[in-house]
Scaffold this motif. Structure first.
Motif, PDB file in Angstrom:
ATOM      1  N   UNK A 107      31.732  59.333  63.567  1.00 56.03           N
ATOM      2  CA  UNK A 107      30.770  58.319  63.141  1.00 56.03           C
ATOM      3  C   UNK A 107      30.939  57.049  63.978  1.00 56.03           C
ATOM      4  N   UNK A 108      29.893  56.227  63.989  1.00 60.69           N
ATOM      5  CA  UNK A 108      29.925  54.935  64.676  1.00 60.69           C
ATOM      6  C   UNK A 108      29.596  53.839  63.672  1.00 60.69           C
ATOM      7  N   UNK A 115      31.443  47.969  56.518  1.00 58.13           N
ATOM      8  CA  UNK A 115      31.174  48.338  55.128  1.00 58.13           C
ATOM      9  C   UNK A 115      29.735  48.765  54.900  1.00 58.13           C
ATOM     10  N   UNK A 116      28.846  48.469  55.844  1.00 65.22           N
ATOM     11  CA  UNK A 116      27.452  48.874  55.696  1.00 65.22           C
ATOM     12  C   UNK A 116      27.234  50.346  56.024  1.00 65.22           C
ATOM     13  N   UNK A 117      28.315  51.028  56.394  1.00 63.74           N
ATOM     14  CA  UNK A 117      28.180  52.452  56.675  1.00 63.74           C
ATOM     15  C   UNK A 117      27.923  52.748  58.135  1.00 63.74           C
ATOM     16  N   UNK A 127      23.600  58.609  53.090  1.00 65.77           N
ATOM     17  CA  UNK A 127      22.156  58.863  52.977  1.00 65.77           C
ATOM     18  C   UNK A 127      21.391  58.397  54.214  1.00 65.77           C
ATOM     19  N   UNK A 128      22.090  58.320  55.339  1.00 64.32           N
ATOM     20  CA  UNK A 128      21.443  57.943  56.603  1.00 64.32           C
ATOM     21  C   UNK A 128      21.315  59.210  57.446  1.00 64.32           C
ATOM     22  N   UNK A 137      30.074  48.220  68.965  1.00 66.22           N
ATOM     23  CA  UNK A 137      30.117  49.414  68.130  1.00 66.22           C
ATOM     24  C   UNK A 137      31.527  50.001  68.142  1.00 66.22           C
ATOM     25  N   UNK A 138      32.030  50.355  66.955  1.00 63.01           N
ATOM     26  CA  UNK A 138      33.324  51.014  66.807  1.00 63.01           C
ATOM     27  C   UNK A 138      33.089  52.485  66.478  1.00 63.01           C
TER      28      UNK A 138
END
Length: 242
Positions: free
Chosen positions: A100-101, A108-110, A130-131, A161-162
Motif C-alpha cells: 500500500x501507499x 491515518x486517512x488510509x 473501501x478504496x 508518498x510513503x
C-alpha cells in the motif's frame, strides 16, 4: 491418546485462525481484515521487527511529475543480512505480500492511489479502506523472487508518498508494514515562466547646435565686403572732384 488428539485439534484450529486473519489467508491473498494494520496483529504468530526484513521496496524513480506512474518493485533486499530466526524456506523468495501507499502528511486517512501493470498470476487488487484497487496482494503461496507493479497517484495529488509492504516467507514468518527505504515525491508540473519587464527606452532628441561663423580678425567676410562696396558707390556723387 485423547490428550494428543486435543493438542492436534488445537494446533489445527490455531493455524486455521492464522490463515483466516493473516496475510497468507488460504494462500490466495491477504483478507480485507489485514488492511487496518497490514497484518501486523495475529492470534498465533506475531510480526517480526521490520528492520530485520530481508525483503524491500524499490522504485525506478523517487521523483515524478503530477499524474505520472511510479514503477514499484518488491524483492529481496540484498544489502540486508539474513535474520537468524527464520524457518526453512527458499532464500531470497517470499510467498505472500501486501502493498500500500500513503500520504506522508497523514497516513491515518488510509491508502492513497491505485495499482496497475502487474502480472495477474502474481498479484490482485484489494479494496482496503473501501478504496477500490488501493492495495496489491498475492494470489498464491508460490515462492516469488520479485513483484513488479505500477502505482498511479490521484489525479491532482502533489506531495510525498510513503510505501509499505508486508512480506511472508512461510506460514509462521511475517514482517508487517515494512516501509520503503526511500519515499517518492510527486511534483507539480506547472511552472511559472520568469517574466522580464519590458522597458521602453527613452529617446533623447538629437539637437544640432547652431554654429555662427565669425570672420577672422583683421579680415572682412565676403558679405561685409559687398555691403561696404555698395556704400562706396552710393557716396560717390558727394566725393570731391580730383
Amino acid at each position: 491418546m485423547e490428550r494428543v488428539n486435543g493438542v492436534v485439534l488445537m494446533a489445527v484450529a490455531m493455524l486455521a485462525t492464522f490463515w483466516a486473519t493473516g496475510v497468507d489467508a488460504n494462500s490466495h491473498g491477504a483478507p480485507i481484515t489485514s488492511c487496518s494494520d497490514m497484518g501486523a496483529v495475529h492470534v498465533v504468530f506475531a510480526s517480526k521487527d521490520p528492520a530485520t526484513c530481508p525483503f524491500g521496496i524499490t522504485f525506478a524513480q523517487t521523483e515524478v511529475m503530477k499524474g505520472s506512474k511510479v514503477n514499484v518493485t518488491l524483492s529481496a533486499n540484498v544489502a540486508q543480512g539474513e535474520p537468524q530466526s527464520r524457518l526453512p524456506e527458499v532464500t531470497g523468495y517470499f510467498t505472500g505480500y501486501l502493498l500500500m501507499a500513503f500520504n506522508a502528511e497523514d497516513e491515518r486517512n488510509g491508502p492513497l492511489g491505485t495499482f496497475s501493470g502487474f502480472n495477474p498470476q502474481q498479484g490482485q487488487h484489494l479494496d482496503c479502506w473501501d478504496i477500490p484497487m488501493s492495495a496489491l496482494t498475492h494470489v498464491n503461496a508460490n515462492f516469488k523472487p520479485a513483484i513488479h507493479t505500477q502505482w498511479v497517484p490521484p489525479e491532482e495529488f502533489v506531495g510525498t508518498v510513503i510505501f509499505k509492504a508486508t512480506f511472508t516467507s512461510n506460514i509462521a514468518t511475517i514482517w508487517a508494514a515494512v516501509p520503503a527505504h526511500s519515499n517518492v515525491t510527486i511534483k507539480d508540473d506547472e511552472t511559472t515562466p520568469a517574466t522580464t519587464p519590458t522597458t521602453t527606452p527613452t529617446t533623447t532628441p538629437t539637437t544640432t547646435p547652431t554654429t555662427t561663423t565669425l570672420a577672422a580678425p583683421g579680415r572682412m567676410s565676403g558679405s561685409w565686403m559687398v555691403v561696404a562696396f555698395a556704400l562706396v558707390l552710393a557716396a560717390m556723387p558727394f566725393l570731391p572732384t580730383l
